[in-house]
Motif scaffolding. Structure first.
Motif, mmCIF file in Angstrom:
data_model
loop_
_atom_site.group_PDB
_atom_site.id
_atom_site.type_symbol
_atom_site.label_atom_id
_atom_site.label_comp_id
_atom_site.label_asym_id
_atom_site.label_seq_id
_atom_site.Cartn_x
_atom_site.Cartn_y
_atom_site.Cartn_z
ATOM 1 N N LEU A 6 61.394 -31.454 -68.141
ATOM 2 C CA LEU A 6 60.839 -31.484 -69.501
ATOM 3 C C LEU A 6 61.834 -30.934 -70.507
ATOM 4 C CD1 LEU A 6 57.103 -30.429 -69.151
ATOM 5 C CD2 LEU A 6 57.999 -32.642 -69.849
ATOM 6 N N LYS A 7 62.499 -29.844 -70.132
ATOM 7 C CA LYS A 7 63.485 -29.233 -71.020
ATOM 8 C C LYS A 7 64.637 -30.187 -71.280
ATOM 9 C CE LYS A 7 63.015 -24.444 -69.952
ATOM 10 N NZ LYS A 7 63.580 -23.319 -69.229
ATOM 11 N N GLU A 8 65.064 -30.848 -70.220
ATOM 12 C CA GLU A 8 66.193 -31.767 -70.342
ATOM 13 C C GLU A 8 65.833 -32.939 -71.256
ATOM 14 O OE1 GLU A 8 69.137 -31.164 -69.564
ATOM 15 O OE2 GLU A 8 69.870 -33.138 -70.201
ATOM 16 N N ILE A 9 64.650 -33.486 -71.050
ATOM 17 C CA ILE A 9 64.212 -34.589 -71.913
ATOM 18 C C ILE A 9 64.120 -34.124 -73.353
ATOM 19 C CG2 ILE A 9 62.309 -36.142 -72.462
ATOM 20 C CD1 ILE A 9 61.694 -36.354 -69.630
ATOM 21 N N ALA A 10 63.515 -32.960 -73.537
ATOM 22 C CA ALA A 10 63.367 -32.415 -74.885
ATOM 23 C C ALA A 10 64.727 -32.236 -75.529
ATOM 24 C CB ALA A 10 62.618 -31.090 -74.832
ATOM 25 N N ASN A 11 65.686 -31.805 -74.715
ATOM 26 C CA ASN A 11 67.034 -31.579 -75.197
ATOM 27 C C ASN A 11 67.642 -32.880 -75.736
ATOM 28 O OD1 ASN A 11 69.099 -29.873 -75.722
ATOM 29 N ND2 ASN A 11 69.860 -29.775 -73.629
ATOM 30 N N ILE A 12 67.463 -33.947 -74.989
ATOM 31 C CA ILE A 12 68.034 -35.227 -75.401
ATOM 32 C C ILE A 12 67.293 -35.782 -76.626
ATOM 33 C CG2 ILE A 12 68.440 -37.610 -74.669
ATOM 34 C CD1 ILE A 12 68.662 -36.339 -71.776
ATOM 35 N N CYS A 13 65.974 -35.702 -76.586
ATOM 36 C CA CYS A 13 65.176 -36.198 -77.720
ATOM 37 C C CYS A 13 65.518 -35.425 -78.985
ATOM 38 C CB CYS A 13 63.681 -36.047 -77.441
ATOM 39 S SG CYS A 13 63.112 -37.080 -76.098
ATOM 40 N N ALA A 14 65.545 -34.106 -78.859
ATOM 41 C CA ALA A 14 65.832 -33.267 -80.025
ATOM 42 C C ALA A 14 67.263 -33.480 -80.489
ATOM 43 C CB ALA A 14 65.576 -31.799 -79.690
ATOM 44 N N GLY A 15 68.151 -33.764 -79.557
ATOM 45 C CA GLY A 15 69.545 -34.035 -79.907
ATOM 46 C C GLY A 15 69.635 -35.240 -80.829
ATOM 47 N N MET A 61 71.246 -26.871 -82.933
ATOM 48 C CA MET A 61 69.981 -27.000 -82.219
ATOM 49 C C MET A 61 69.975 -26.025 -81.061
ATOM 50 S SD MET A 61 68.834 -30.455 -80.459
ATOM 51 C CE MET A 61 69.291 -29.871 -78.865
ATOM 52 N N ASN A 62 68.866 -25.360 -80.858
ATOM 53 C CA ASN A 62 68.782 -24.460 -79.707
ATOM 54 C C ASN A 62 68.229 -25.197 -78.491
ATOM 55 O OD1 ASN A 62 69.798 -22.332 -81.101
ATOM 56 N ND2 ASN A 62 67.799 -21.391 -81.525
ATOM 57 N N VAL A 63 68.473 -24.634 -77.331
ATOM 58 C CA VAL A 63 67.920 -25.218 -76.109
ATOM 59 C C VAL A 63 66.396 -25.169 -76.200
ATOM 60 C CG1 VAL A 63 67.811 -25.014 -73.598
ATOM 61 C CG2 VAL A 63 69.906 -24.407 -74.817
ATOM 62 N N PRO A 64 65.752 -26.304 -75.982
ATOM 63 C CA PRO A 64 64.291 -26.335 -76.120
ATOM 64 C C PRO A 64 63.597 -25.390 -75.134
ATOM 65 C CG PRO A 64 65.170 -28.548 -76.007
ATOM 66 C CD PRO A 64 66.294 -27.632 -75.672
ATOM 67 N N ARG A 65 62.456 -24.927 -75.554
ATOM 68 C CA ARG A 65 61.652 -24.080 -74.669
ATOM 69 C C ARG A 65 60.340 -24.788 -74.348
ATOM 70 N NH1 ARG A 65 61.664 -18.658 -77.957
ATOM 71 N NH2 ARG A 65 61.728 -20.236 -79.575
ATOM 72 N N VAL A 66 59.888 -24.596 -73.142
ATOM 73 C CA VAL A 66 58.627 -25.189 -72.728
ATOM 74 C C VAL A 66 57.623 -24.060 -72.513
ATOM 75 C CG1 VAL A 66 57.463 -26.523 -70.939
ATOM 76 C CG2 VAL A 66 59.771 -27.146 -71.651
ATOM 77 N N SER A 102 61.551 -27.163 -80.018
ATOM 78 C CA SER A 102 62.972 -27.330 -80.306
ATOM 79 C C SER A 102 63.241 -26.751 -81.692
ATOM 80 C CB SER A 102 63.368 -28.810 -80.320
ATOM 81 O OG SER A 102 62.835 -29.460 -79.199
ATOM 82 N N GLU A 103 64.291 -25.966 -81.795
ATOM 83 C CA GLU A 103 64.590 -25.353 -83.084
ATOM 84 C C GLU A 103 65.819 -25.999 -83.721
ATOM 85 O OE1 GLU A 103 64.850 -20.884 -85.025
ATOM 86 O OE2 GLU A 103 65.638 -21.211 -83.023
ATOM 87 N N PHE A 162 60.192 -27.728 -84.082
ATOM 88 C CA PHE A 162 59.615 -29.025 -83.781
ATOM 89 C C PHE A 162 58.816 -28.863 -82.498
ATOM 90 C CE2 PHE A 162 59.414 -33.148 -81.905
ATOM 91 C CZ PHE A 162 59.468 -34.065 -82.932
ATOM 92 N N PHE A 163 57.503 -29.041 -82.588
ATOM 93 C CA PHE A 163 56.681 -28.871 -81.399
ATOM 94 C C PHE A 163 56.080 -30.202 -80.978
ATOM 95 C CE2 PHE A 163 56.330 -24.727 -83.516
ATOM 96 C CZ PHE A 163 56.653 -23.884 -82.475
ATOM 97 N N LEU A 164 56.195 -30.497 -79.705
ATOM 98 C CA LEU A 164 55.472 -31.628 -79.139
ATOM 99 C C LEU A 164 54.350 -31.056 -78.283
ATOM 100 C CD1 LEU A 164 55.198 -34.694 -78.406
ATOM 101 C CD2 LEU A 164 56.745 -34.231 -76.512
ATOM 102 N N LEU A 165 53.123 -31.469 -78.588
ATOM 103 C CA LEU A 165 51.974 -31.005 -77.801
ATOM 104 C C LEU A 165 51.290 -32.207 -77.151
ATOM 105 C CD1 LEU A 165 51.849 -29.145 -80.729
ATOM 106 C CD2 LEU A 165 50.121 -28.063 -79.341
#
Lengths: 203, 162
Positions: free
Chosen positions: A16-25, A41-46, A172-173, A185-188
């Motif tokens: 999930l973090k990796e996907i978030a990282n690419i999407c947020a990128g 951009m910071n590393v996303p947190r789950v 993602s910040e 940026f929050f995805l819920l």
């Protein structure tokens, strides 16, 4: 127990973090092009936490925030929430509208500009997520809310609260150093959507 | 001296005796209910999210629902010595955070919360002496158990004392 049902294992967390990282990128790139500025951009947190703890994670229940909200429709429904502290939203609006207003009032124009920026971020994020997972994901039109973080969050989570005790937040910040604009940026994803996403990527 | 503040979170409830201030921050579509028993200065606050515990699967948190939180709050106050006859209620919150999203059932949860709370209070024969509900903005509550007054703070809609 429901708690056990939706616990994420380490691998799922990482995926999930990796996907978030690419999407947020990709979202950051789009944002950067819009503003013509460098966006960090910071590393996303789950976060997987009790619904009632969400206001604390988004900055405290009575903190004033400017927020752009999207509902996500399609194969993995959910909510996207963009949160800016008031001061940062102010700077963002000033950058977008090329004005230098110091007041705390957000004009129609400011609000519209912030919504538009939100749409661009969200579009880029969802496109990436969609092509990764091959799930159809469509955002609603944006809504802007300027109010206490807690009031906003309870409204978004209240429906979720009828079906689950837990909320999953992918955070993602984005940071623009020059004018120091920070936004979250929050995805819920809805409870079923998490399963759909994990399944789509084989995790 | 600073009066002791007791924080009531989302889907949470607390009962205390003066001197204390019960607070609940950032209430949107949720509803904040305060009950007050003036003689002993006992007060309770609940911050409910949903109207009805019967319609959900997980019933572990009774403070989350109007029809369980309100009776629980009353019971706890009675255990501390409050008499039901003299207890008065005030309710706040139940906003509609997106003003433009017209009231479909999904989006008027705030209204449904308020209705349910009123119904429960009526069943318990507790009188509502003040109300600040609806609108499309968040509220923070500060309930002073010494005076029984609730200060309702908002971002852009001023401050009220109920």
């Amino acid at each position: 127990m429901l708690e056990e049902d939706i616990k994420l294992n380490d691998k799922q967390q990482d995926v999930l973090k990796e996907i978030a990282n690419i999407c947020a990128g990709n979202a950051a790139t789009a944002f950067s092009q819009l503003l013509n500025k460098k966006i960090e951009m910071n590393v996303p947190r789950v976060h997987l936490l009790r619904v009632e703890k969400v206001p604390e994670v988004v900055g405290g229940a009575d903190t004033l925030v400017v927020s752009v909200v999207f509902q996500v429709f399609g194969d993995a429904p959910g909510v996207i929430l963009l949160l800016f502290p008031q001061k940062d939203a102010r700077s963002l609006a000033a950058m977008l509208t090329e004005t230098t207003v110091d007041s705390n009032i957000f004009t129609e124009m400011d609000q519209s500009a912030i919504k538009e920026a939100g749409s661009i971020l969200t579009g880029a994020y969802l496109n990436t997520l969609s092509s990764f997972t091959r799930l159809g994901l469509i955002p609603s039109t944006p809504s802007i809310v300027i109010d206490m973080a807690g009031a906003l969050v309870d409204y978004i989570l209240i429906e979720l609260a009828t079906v689950t005790e837990y909320a999953l937040l992918i955070d993602s910040e984005f940071i623009e150093e020059d004018r120091s604009v920070r936004g979250h940026f929050f995805l819920l994803p809805n409870p079923g959507s998490l399963t759909a996403i994990l399944k789509a990527i084989g995790a | 001296m600073e009066v002791h503040e007791i924080h009531v979170g989302m889907a949470d409830m607390k009962v205390a005796r003066s001197p204390a201030i019960l607070t609940s921050l950032g209430i949107g579509s949720c509803v904040g209910i305060v009950l007050y028993y003036p003689r002993l200065k006992i007060g309770g606050m609940a911050h409910i999210m949903l109207p009805d515990i019967e319609v959900v699967r997980n019933k572990s948190n009774r403070a989350k629902f109007a029809n369980t939180a309100v009776p629980d709050l009353l019971r706890e106050m009675e255990q501390m010595g409050a008499e039901k006859l003299m207890i008065k209620a005030k309710i706040m919150g139940g906003a509609h955070m997106f003003c433009f999203a017209k009231s479909s059932t999904v989006f008027n949860i705030g209204e449904r919360n308020v209705e349910k709370v009123k119904q429960i209070l009526q069943e318990l024969r507790i009188k509502i002496v003040a109300e600040d509900t609806g609108g499309c903005y968040g509220r923070s509550l500060f309930f002073d158990l010494d005076t029984g007054l609730v200060r309702v703070r908002t971002i852009a809609h001023g401050e009220k004392i109920l």
